[in-house]
Structure formats: C-alpha cells, structure tokens
Design a protein around this motif. Structure first.
Motif, PDB file in Angstrom:
ATOM      1  N   ASN A 110     -36.131 -44.785-104.736  1.00 46.00           N
ATOM      2  CA  ASN A 110     -35.582 -44.420-106.044  1.00 46.00           C
ATOM      3  C   ASN A 110     -36.250 -45.245-107.140  1.00 46.00           C
ATOM      4  O   ASN A 110     -36.689 -46.360-106.902  1.00 46.00           O
ATOM      5  N   ALA A 152     -29.444 -46.110-104.274  1.00 46.88           N
ATOM      6  CA  ALA A 152     -29.197 -45.660-105.647  1.00 46.88           C
ATOM      7  C   ALA A 152     -29.056 -46.849-106.588  1.00 46.88           C
ATOM      8  O   ALA A 152     -28.499 -47.891-106.215  1.00 46.88           O
ATOM      9  N   TYR A 193     -25.584 -42.335-102.255  1.00 45.70           N
ATOM     10  CA  TYR A 193     -26.904 -41.748-102.494  1.00 45.70           C
ATOM     11  C   TYR A 193     -27.249 -41.618-103.982  1.00 45.70           C
ATOM     12  O   TYR A 193     -28.411 -41.462-104.327  1.00 45.70           O
ATOM     13  N   SER A 194     -26.260 -41.656-104.860  1.00 46.71           N
ATOM     14  CA  SER A 194     -26.534 -41.437-106.289  1.00 46.71           C
ATOM     15  C   SER A 194     -25.514 -42.189-107.131  1.00 46.71           C
ATOM     16  O   SER A 194     -24.339 -42.287-106.758  1.00 46.71           O
ATOM     17  N   ASP A 196     -24.554 -43.138-111.538  1.00 40.96           N
ATOM     18  CA  ASP A 196     -24.868 -43.065-112.965  1.00 40.96           C
ATOM     19  C   ASP A 196     -23.668 -43.544-113.767  1.00 40.96           C
ATOM     20  O   ASP A 196     -22.521 -43.401-113.332  1.00 40.96           O
TER      21      ASP A 196
END
Length: 204
Positions: A110, A152, A193-194, A196
């Motif tokens: 990433n 991530a 995995y992600s 924000d």
C-alpha cells in the motif's frame, strides 16, 4: 380448494422464478472473486493470486498483486504514486517523468499521500510501515508495533495522526510528530485491509 391450490402453486413458481432472477443479478453485479492457485510469485514469493480465466498469471509466474500495482494520486492531482514489487515511483502528471524511492525489501502492499502532498506512507509484507519525505525522497521514520503484516494506512486531514491496520487484526493510532503509538484498537476480529479518516478527522 382445487383453484386455491393451483393459485398457490402459481405463486410459488413465480416466487422461485423471481428468486432465480435476483440471484442471477447479484452474480452479475458482484465481481468474481480472486483465487489462489498453486505456486509462488516470481517477484514477491507469495502464493499466486489470479482472476478466474486469467492465463497471464500462470504464463508469467507473477501474481495479480505485482501485475496490477498499487496506485494513488495526491489531493492536487499533480503527482501519482505507483508501487509494485519493492519499488515506489512518483510520477509528475504534467511532464510524465518519475522519481524512484528505494528502501523496501519485500513486496509493497500500500502507498498513501498525506493530505498536504508533502509526505507519503508505504507498507510492505513486514510488520512495520514507513513515512517518507516527498521532496527529499528519504524515509522520515519506520513505525513498528504490529506483530504481523501492515496492510492499510491513512493520515488524518490535519496530518497529526496516522492509522495503521494489520493482519494481527488491530488498528493502531500514531502521533505523526512524536512517532509514538497513542492507541491500539482490537474490535474487528479480522484482518484490516482498508482505512480512511472522515473529512473532519473525528472518525475512522
């Protein structure tokens, strides 16, 4: 009674037909899953990952992660980061030229810009991640604290905090200035995995 039974049969048949139509629509709308196939990638040495029917992975012996590298652009749309294998490239979208950043020893998973576009984060298959100075092209700091691969990363809108998520199923919050971990969250019960931040930086 015979008429009612026949009508019930018609409704049941219509219901099953409608169910099949919905299932078919969902199959068309949801992308086919990636599959793991026997063998190891010639670049990152992980199990080969492919799309169903994608012969290029088997032919080249390189997994989907390396064939389709990570890419992200800065908030101003001037630069693009691309990462594949152990290499990070910073592209100038106006000139088409690029700079390379060296420092990773394993496959890069990433890469993310900071909101102001002066720094970026990168992760690989190890249990740490890096913060880079975009102008100098140097590593500012390597953050260590996870026990498994960091998948991530994200930087808060005010650039004061960094969030990282890992295969160890935790999210960790870091102070960008002091480089210290200020909180560890274990609430998912699965891999992260992600990540924000919300625009106001109050939620993750």
């Amino acid at each position: 009674l015979t008429g009612l039974e026949a009508r019930d049969g018609d409704l049941l048949g219509e219901g099953r037909q409608r169910q099949r139509e919905i299932q078919r629509s969902l199959r068309l709308a949801i992308p086919a899953p990636r599959c793991t196939i026997p063998g190891r990638c010639g670049r990152c040495n992980l199990s080969l990952v492919s799309e169903p029917g994608d012969a290029s992975v088997l032919r080249e012996g390189v997994c989907l992660r390396c064939i389709r590298p990570e890419m992200t652009s800065d908030v101003h749309g001037k630069y693009l980061l691309s990462a594949g294998g152990t290499q990070i490239l910073l592209w100038d979208l106006e000139t088409g030229k690029y700079r390379s950043f060296a420092g990773h020893k394993t496959h890069i998973w990433n890469a993310r810009f900071s909101p102001d576009g002066t720094r970026f984060l990168s992760t690989d298959l190890l249990n740490k991640f890096r913060l880079w100075d975009l102008g100098a092209g140097e590593i500012i700091h390597s953050f260590e604290g996870h026990t498994k691969t960091v998948l991530a990363v994200a930087i808060s809108p005010d650039s004061k905090h960094i969030a990282s998520g890992s295969l160890d199923q935790t999210i960790k919050i870091w102070d960008t200035e002091s480089k210290e971990m200020i909180r560890s969250i274990n609430a998912h019960g699965g891999n992260i995995y992600s990540l924000d931040f919300s625009p106001d930086g109050q939620m993750l």
